[in-house]
Every structure is written in structure tokens, then in C-alpha cells.
Design a protein around this motif. Sequence first.
Motif, PDB file in Angstrom:
ATOM      1  N   GLY A   1       1.337  -6.977  -2.899  1.00  0.00           N
ATOM      2  CA  GLY A   1       0.202  -6.142  -2.486  1.00  0.00           C
ATOM      3  C   GLY A   1      -1.031  -6.645  -3.214  1.00  0.00           C
TER       4      GLY A   1
ATOM      5  N   GLY B   1      -0.107  -7.018  -7.131  1.00  0.00           N
ATOM      6  CA  GLY B   1       0.767  -8.152  -7.462  1.00  0.00           C
ATOM      7  C   GLY B   1       0.057  -9.483  -7.212  1.00  0.00           C
TER       8      GLY B   1
ATOM      9  N   THR C   1       0.853  -0.429   0.813  1.00  0.00           N
ATOM     10  CA  THR C   1      -0.314   0.456   0.739  1.00  0.00           C
ATOM     11  C   THR C   1      -1.624  -0.319   0.848  1.00  0.00           C
ATOM     12  OG1 THR C   1       0.969   1.941  -0.640  1.00  0.00           O
ATOM     13  CG2 THR C   1      -1.402   2.210  -0.717  1.00  0.00           C
TER      14      THR C   1
ATOM     15  N   ILE D   1     -12.650   1.457  -0.127  1.00  0.00           N
ATOM     16  CA  ILE D   1     -13.824   1.818  -0.921  1.00  0.00           C
ATOM     17  C   ILE D   1     -13.702   1.221  -2.330  1.00  0.00           C
ATOM     18  CG2 ILE D   1     -15.219   3.745  -1.823  1.00  0.00           C
ATOM     19  CD1 ILE D   1     -14.901   3.944   1.207  1.00  0.00           C
TER      20      ILE D   1
ATOM     21  N   THR E   1      12.027 -11.195   0.945  1.00  0.00           N
ATOM     22  CA  THR E   1      12.835 -11.307  -0.265  1.00  0.00           C
ATOM     23  C   THR E   1      12.770  -9.983  -1.023  1.00  0.00           C
ATOM     24  OG1 THR E   1      12.338 -13.672  -0.361  1.00  0.00           O
ATOM     25  CG2 THR E   1      13.091 -12.658  -2.411  1.00  0.00           C
ATOM     26  N   GLU E   2      13.724  -9.134  -0.731  1.00  0.00           N
ATOM     27  CA  GLU E   2      13.724  -7.803  -1.344  1.00  0.00           C
ATOM     28  C   GLU E   2      14.541  -7.832  -2.636  1.00  0.00           C
ATOM     29  OE1 GLU E   2      14.705  -4.615   1.265  1.00  0.00           O
ATOM     30  OE2 GLU E   2      14.582  -3.130  -0.340  1.00  0.00           O
ATOM     31  N   VAL E   3      13.906  -7.548  -3.736  1.00  0.00           N
ATOM     32  CA  VAL E   3      14.616  -7.541  -5.020  1.00  0.00           C
ATOM     33  C   VAL E   3      15.435  -6.252  -5.104  1.00  0.00           C
ATOM     34  CG1 VAL E   3      14.349  -7.577  -7.537  1.00  0.00           C
ATOM     35  CG2 VAL E   3      12.747  -8.861  -6.090  1.00  0.00           C
TER      36      VAL E   3
ATOM     37  N   GLY F   1      -1.431   5.435   5.453  1.00  0.00           N
ATOM     38  CA  GLY F   1      -0.938   4.701   4.283  1.00  0.00           C
ATOM     39  C   GLY F   1      -0.348   5.682   3.285  1.00  0.00           C
ATOM     40  N   LEU F   2       0.431   5.161   2.337  1.00  0.00           N
ATOM     41  CA  LEU F   2       1.103   6.022   1.363  1.00  0.00           C
ATOM     42  C   LEU F   2       0.582   5.758  -0.044  1.00  0.00           C
ATOM     43  CD1 LEU F   2       4.808   5.656   2.576  1.00  0.00           C
ATOM     44  CD2 LEU F   2       3.146   7.415   3.216  1.00  0.00           C
TER      45      LEU F   2
ATOM     46  N   GLY G   1      -6.592   2.039  -6.940  1.00  0.00           N
ATOM     47  CA  GLY G   1      -5.870   0.799  -7.253  1.00  0.00           C
ATOM     48  C   GLY G   1      -6.505  -0.448  -6.671  1.00  0.00           C
ATOM     49  N   LEU G   2      -7.069  -0.293  -5.459  1.00  0.00           N
ATOM     50  CA  LEU G   2      -7.732  -1.450  -4.836  1.00  0.00           C
ATOM     51  C   LEU G   2      -8.948  -1.851  -5.671  1.00  0.00           C
ATOM     52  CD1 LEU G   2      -8.188  -3.249  -2.240  1.00  0.00           C
ATOM     53  CD2 LEU G   2      -9.547  -1.359  -1.362  1.00  0.00           C
TER      54      LEU G   2
HETATM   55  C1  LIG Z   1      -4.738   6.762   2.072  1.00  0.00           C
HETATM   56  C2  LIG Z   1      -5.115   5.845   0.935  1.00  0.00           C
HETATM   57  C3  LIG Z   1      -6.449   5.596   0.668  1.00  0.00           C
HETATM   58  C4  LIG Z   1      -6.803   4.772  -0.407  1.00  0.00           C
HETATM   59  N1  LIG Z   1      -8.113   4.453  -0.578  1.00  0.00           N
HETATM   60  C5  LIG Z   1      -8.471   3.639  -1.592  1.00  0.00           C
HETATM   61  C6  LIG Z   1      -9.812   3.260  -1.772  1.00  0.00           C
HETATM   62  O1  LIG Z   1     -10.674   3.558  -0.955  1.00  0.00           O
HETATM   63  N2  LIG Z   1     -10.131   2.530  -2.867  1.00  0.00           N
HETATM   64  C7  LIG Z   1      -9.199   2.168  -3.780  1.00  0.00           C
HETATM   65  O2  LIG Z   1      -9.570   1.578  -4.780  1.00  0.00           O
HETATM   66  N3  LIG Z   1      -7.892   2.451  -3.604  1.00  0.00           N
HETATM   67  C8  LIG Z   1      -7.507   3.170  -2.529  1.00  0.00           C
HETATM   68  N4  LIG Z   1      -6.201   3.466  -2.321  1.00  0.00           N
HETATM   69  C9  LIG Z   1      -5.209   2.962  -3.257  1.00  0.00           C
HETATM   70  C10 LIG Z   1      -4.870   1.498  -3.005  1.00  0.00           C
HETATM   71  O3  LIG Z   1      -4.684   1.241  -1.646  1.00  0.00           O
HETATM   72  C11 LIG Z   1      -3.591   1.187  -3.792  1.00  0.00           C
HETATM   73  O4  LIG Z   1      -3.769   1.582  -5.119  1.00  0.00           O
HETATM   74  C12 LIG Z   1      -3.250  -0.290  -3.765  1.00  0.00           C
HETATM   75  O5  LIG Z   1      -3.236  -0.794  -2.465  1.00  0.00           O
HETATM   76  C13 LIG Z   1      -1.896  -0.478  -4.431  1.00  0.00           C
HETATM   77  O6  LIG Z   1      -1.562  -1.821  -4.357  1.00  0.00           O
HETATM   78  P1  LIG Z   1      -0.122  -2.308  -4.814  1.00  0.00           P
HETATM   79  O7  LIG Z   1      -0.140  -3.773  -4.757  1.00  0.00           O
HETATM   80  O8  LIG Z   1       0.223  -1.643  -6.100  1.00  0.00           O
HETATM   81  O9  LIG Z   1       0.874  -1.655  -3.757  1.00  0.00           O
HETATM   82  P2  LIG Z   1       1.339  -2.204  -2.332  1.00  0.00           P
HETATM   83  O10 LIG Z   1       0.222  -2.701  -1.537  1.00  0.00           O
HETATM   84  O11 LIG Z   1       2.166  -1.127  -1.718  1.00  0.00           O
HETATM   85  O12 LIG Z   1       2.237  -3.453  -2.694  1.00  0.00           O
HETATM   86  C14 LIG Z   1       3.532  -3.327  -3.210  1.00  0.00           C
HETATM   87  C15 LIG Z   1       4.373  -4.383  -2.557  1.00  0.00           C
HETATM   88  O13 LIG Z   1       5.649  -4.392  -3.150  1.00  0.00           O
HETATM   89  C16 LIG Z   1       6.587  -4.713  -2.145  1.00  0.00           C
HETATM   90  N5  LIG Z   1       7.914  -4.277  -2.595  1.00  0.00           N
HETATM   91  C17 LIG Z   1       8.339  -3.011  -2.791  1.00  0.00           C
HETATM   92  N6  LIG Z   1       9.620  -3.012  -3.197  1.00  0.00           N
HETATM   93  C18 LIG Z   1      10.010  -4.310  -3.267  1.00  0.00           C
HETATM   94  C19 LIG Z   1      11.235  -4.945  -3.604  1.00  0.00           C
HETATM   95  N7  LIG Z   1      12.327  -4.268  -3.931  1.00  0.00           N
HETATM   96  N8  LIG Z   1      11.297  -6.314  -3.572  1.00  0.00           N
HETATM   97  C20 LIG Z   1      10.192  -7.038  -3.211  1.00  0.00           C
HETATM   98  N9  LIG Z   1       9.016  -6.464  -2.855  1.00  0.00           N
HETATM   99  C21 LIG Z   1       8.918  -5.126  -2.892  1.00  0.00           C
HETATM  100  C22 LIG Z   1       6.076  -3.956  -0.943  1.00  0.00           C
HETATM  101  O14 LIG Z   1       6.582  -4.459   0.273  1.00  0.00           O
HETATM  102  C23 LIG Z   1       4.576  -4.119  -1.070  1.00  0.00           C
HETATM  103  O15 LIG Z   1       4.090  -5.213  -0.331  1.00  0.00           O
HETATM  104  C24 LIG Z   1      -5.809   4.234  -1.233  1.00  0.00           C
HETATM  105  C25 LIG Z   1      -4.458   4.472  -0.930  1.00  0.00           C
HETATM  106  C26 LIG Z   1      -4.121   5.234   0.169  1.00  0.00           C
HETATM  107  C27 LIG Z   1      -2.692   5.417   0.540  1.00  0.00           C
END
Ligand SMILES: Cc1cc2nc3c(=O)[nH]c(=O)nc-3n(C[C@H](O)[C@H](O)[C@H](O)COP(=O)(O)OP(=O)(O)OC[C@H]3O[C@@H](n4cnc5c(N)ncnc54)[C@H](O)[C@@H]3O)c2cc1C
Length: 481
Positions: free
Chosen positions: A12, A15, A42, A49, A172-174, A311-312, A340-341
Motif C-alpha cells: 500500500g 509499505g 485502503t 486529502i 504473494t500472501e504471507v 474503503g476500509l 495515513g496517506l
Molecule cells: C474512507 C477513507 C478515507 C481516507 N481518507 C484519507 C485522506 O483523505 N487522507 C489521508 O491522509 N488518509 C486517508 N485515509 C487513510 C489512508 O487511506 C490509509 O491510512 C492508507 O492508505 C494506509 O495505507 P497502508 O499501506 O497502511 O494500507 P493498505 O493500502 O491497505 O496496504 C496494505 C497492503 O497489505 C496487503 N496485505 C495485507 N495482508 C497481507 C498478507 N498477509 N500478505 C501480503 N500482503 C498483505 C494488502 O493487500 C494491502 O495492499 C482514508 C482511509 C479511508 C478508508
Amino acid sequence: MNVYDVCVIGAGVVGSAIARELARYDVSIAVLERAEDVCCGTSKANSGIVHAGYDAIPGTNMARFNVEGARMMPEICKTLDVPYVQHGSFVLCFDKSSLPGLEKLLEQGKENGVSPLSIISGDEAREIEPCISPEVVAALYAPEAGIVDPFLLTAAYAENACVNGADFFFNTEVSSVTQKEDGYELTSSGETFYARSVINAAGVYADTFYNQSLGTEAKHIIPRRGSYVLLDRAATPVPTHTLFQLPTKYGKGILVAPTCHQNTIVGPTAIDIDDKEGVNTTAEELRDVLQKARLSVPELPLNMAITSFAGLRAHEEGHEFTLEETTENYVHLVGIESPGLTSSPALGIHIAQKVAEKLGAQKKQTFVEKRVGVPRFYELAKEDQLALLAKNPAYGTIVCRCEHVTQGEIEEALNRPVPPNTLDGVKRRLRAGMGRCQGGFCSPLVMEILAGKAHELEKVHKAGPKSSIVYGFTKEPLHHE
Ligand SMILES: Cc1cc2nc3c(=O)[nH]c(=O)nc-3n(C[C@H](O)[C@H](O)[C@H](O)COP(=O)(O)OP(=O)(O)OC[C@H]3O[C@@H](n4cnc5c(N)ncnc54)[C@H](O)[C@@H]3O)c2cc1C
């Protein structure tokens, strides 16, 4: 043998940002992603934003990384050639009795170091943004808040990480991470990996790895669904700033905001669910979004909606970013919900520095800092268009009419590091299929390009391996060279 210094779980935005920052050091990096591409969790479904940083409680990780990330965002987007617009935001207050709520946000913002930030009257807000409701009595104005393209930011981090030596493994799911004498063994759906250090950036699944590593149930991520409606670019009147709502008697607010590509995004809801894959939208949630949006912009043309999505948020009870090394060199990022973004550049640097330091890694001299994106043919000056056409005539063939995406752009994207391999992957990188017709016209053309010379249309998927589009042929396909 898949032996690496560092394995990052999850591609994501977080990462991928970490992988890019780690790639500055002399370490080998593998990013393991269960989906078929980057940005499938997500990171692909949020408001986009770049939050100014007045929302987070002072002293928390959320406040720190939000403010640091927001400051870094303009520069990192310039370096990685990612769309970013600093257009400012308002938090709208609809009745005088709620003013203390606005003042609290102002104080919080000041404490977090957000500047400039001020409370202005409803009339002053309407002068800047005329479509705001006459019911608005005051607003918190953050002129330096911005918006970013979350898909391209994630893809750009990943591409740049890859150019600098990181390997990406998709589908590749861990399933487990086991501590060994000198590191970790990661069992995945595909292969087994060994790493001296592991970084858990698994989004809504990050609690699983955290708990596994400690043998507890200490963390519990509750997927908090946010649903959106997206309006066509031709919609008017729409705001040119992000409009948040101060929570009112109607409940938690809904935002109305422009995207980097001149659409208008409306949402999100906040519904706690059990299903970590539950990204469906419901009529009830969308109705709620549309009703509340009209509080901010009464004339919002909701008949111009072109799609909806959800999104979650990886919501954890403490509503805080947990950054923790549970066992030697096993680092977890849990509860990385909004912002987080915004925080991703700062989280990337922080985690990469910590991990590199513990591994005794040094910075490489060869790190390539800059990335140049796929040229947007339609937006180029005439002479640049002609130069591109001379190099590759495919830039003269329009594939997506709504978003003016050419065949040349798609071909270029397919030749990049971390290329798209599905219709959705092309859509997220180039916008083919993001426009008014939502892929009605361009999908078959994009499929042909993805299928390549072998014309194996059955092998083209919409998203992952389970999303076949063509199952077989009723007639012999007509292959014309
Ligand atoms: C409705 C909504 C609105 C938001 N608006 C904003 C905003 O405006 N501004 C902002 O700053 N943030 C916003 N956020 C938050 C932001 O989108 C998240 O914080 C950010 O995208 C998180 O990124 P991530 O990489 O941690 O998670 P993710 O994008 O979910 O990435 C995690 C990855 O891990 C992978 N994964 C999971 N389990 C495994 C496994 N066992 N093996 C291998 N891979 C795996 C998944 O497939 C996924 O691709 C919002 C979130 C939501 C839901």
C-alpha cells in the motif's frame, strides 16, 4: 532461495513509501503483496486529502507524522512526478453553539504546529468559496491543505523503490512469520522468504501479524467503512477547496472536495463492520453521503454522479498509529487509518532509518531520487506532442475518450518498473476507465493492449486472478496483424 535483508509485508502507500526510503541504503528489499498490484487495499479508496494536521491529538504519532508528512508532500510529489494541489480546506460550522468545537480544532492545530490556520466568518468563507451554504456561520480555514493522487503516489513510491533495487512480489500472501536464529522465515502462498528484518505494513490485516508475533490478541483492527460518490468533471457548482463539516446534530461530517483530476468527491461514511474485505457500497450509506453533502453545498449537482466506492479504515481502539518492534528487527505499523496517506512520506523515512540503523546499513551513493511519470499526451504542448508522436505513433491513438488516454501512454506504462497487469492497474495509473463512461468504451481496447501480440484475452483480468472477463470464444477470434 529468497533471502533478503528486509521483507516488507504490504504494497500500500505505507509499505511502498518505506520500501523507497529503505532503498537509499545498501540493503536488499522484498515487498510481498497478496494482491496483484500495488495500491489494492485502503490506499486505493480514500479522500486523497493531504490533511493540514489540526485533527490529531497533540503529542500522538498521528499528529507528528501527519504534520511532518503534509510538509514533505509538495516536495516528494515534485520529485516523483505525482499530481498534488495545494488548494486549502475549510471546516464548516453550521451553528453558533458549535463554535467551541471549531476553536478546539484551531488550538489543536496550533499546538501541532499547523500554520497558517484561522477561523473566519461564514461570509468570508463564501467570498472565497461561493458555493458554500448560507447556513454556515464560521469556518476553520487551512490554506495549505492539499490533495494528492493516492494511486500515483503509491505507484511512484514503488517504481522508484524498484529502480533502486527493491523486488516486488505480487499474488504473494504471507501466512506466517517465524523467528529463526538470525532473522525470520516468511511463509507465503507462493514461496518461502528469509529476512534479517521484517516490516508489517499490512493495513487492515496488520493486527494479525502483530498478535502472531507476541502470541496475544492485544490488537484488534475494526474495519471502518467509508463510502463515497464521485461526480463527473463537468458538474457545477462544485467547490475548489476541500469542505469538511464540523460534526453536527446530524452526526459525523461528510466532505465535498475536488480531486487532482477535477472530479468532485463526496463522502465518506464511517460504519464499523466485521468483514476486512467488505468494500461494497449500500444504498443507505450512499443516501446518507448525498444528504449530508448538500448541507455544505446546497446546489451540489448530485445527478452528475459517475460512480461510488468504499474503503476500509484500519481502525484500532486507541485511534493511534502503533509503530512497534515486537521482537528483534520485526517492526509493525498497526492502526494506520487517516491521515495515513498524508503521513506516508514521514512514516517511510522514520521506519527506514530505524531499520537501516539496526541492520548497520549505510546510505548508497547510487540512489536515484527522481522519477518521471508517463507523459499525459493530452496535456502536453503541441511541439511535445509532435515529438512523442514521431517516437511512437501509438500516442496518436485515443483509447479512453473520457480521460483522453492514448495507446502510447498505456504501452509506456506496461514497460515501466512495477507495471500494471490488469484493467484496474491501468485505470489507477493512467485514468483509462475513470471517466464518465467508467470504462464502457475503453475496456475492450485496454484489454487488447494488455493481451499483447498473443491475443490471449482470457488471461486479462479486471483486478486479481479471480476476476476473469473473457471465459472463452463463441467464434474464432479474428487476428489482424
Ligand atoms: C474512507 C477513507 C478515507 C481516507 N481518507 C484519507 C485522506 O483523505 N487522507 C489521508 O491522509 N488518509 C486517508 N485515509 C487513510 C489512508 O487511506 C490509509 O491510512 C492508507 O492508505 C494506509 O495505507 P497502508 O499501506 O497502511 O494500507 P493498505 O493500502 O491497505 O496496504 C496494505 C497492503 O497489505 C496487503 N496485505 C495485507 N495482508 C497481507 C498478507 N498477509 N500478505 C501480503 N500482503 C498483505 C494488502 O493487500 C494491502 O495492499 C482514508 C482511509 C479511508 C478508508
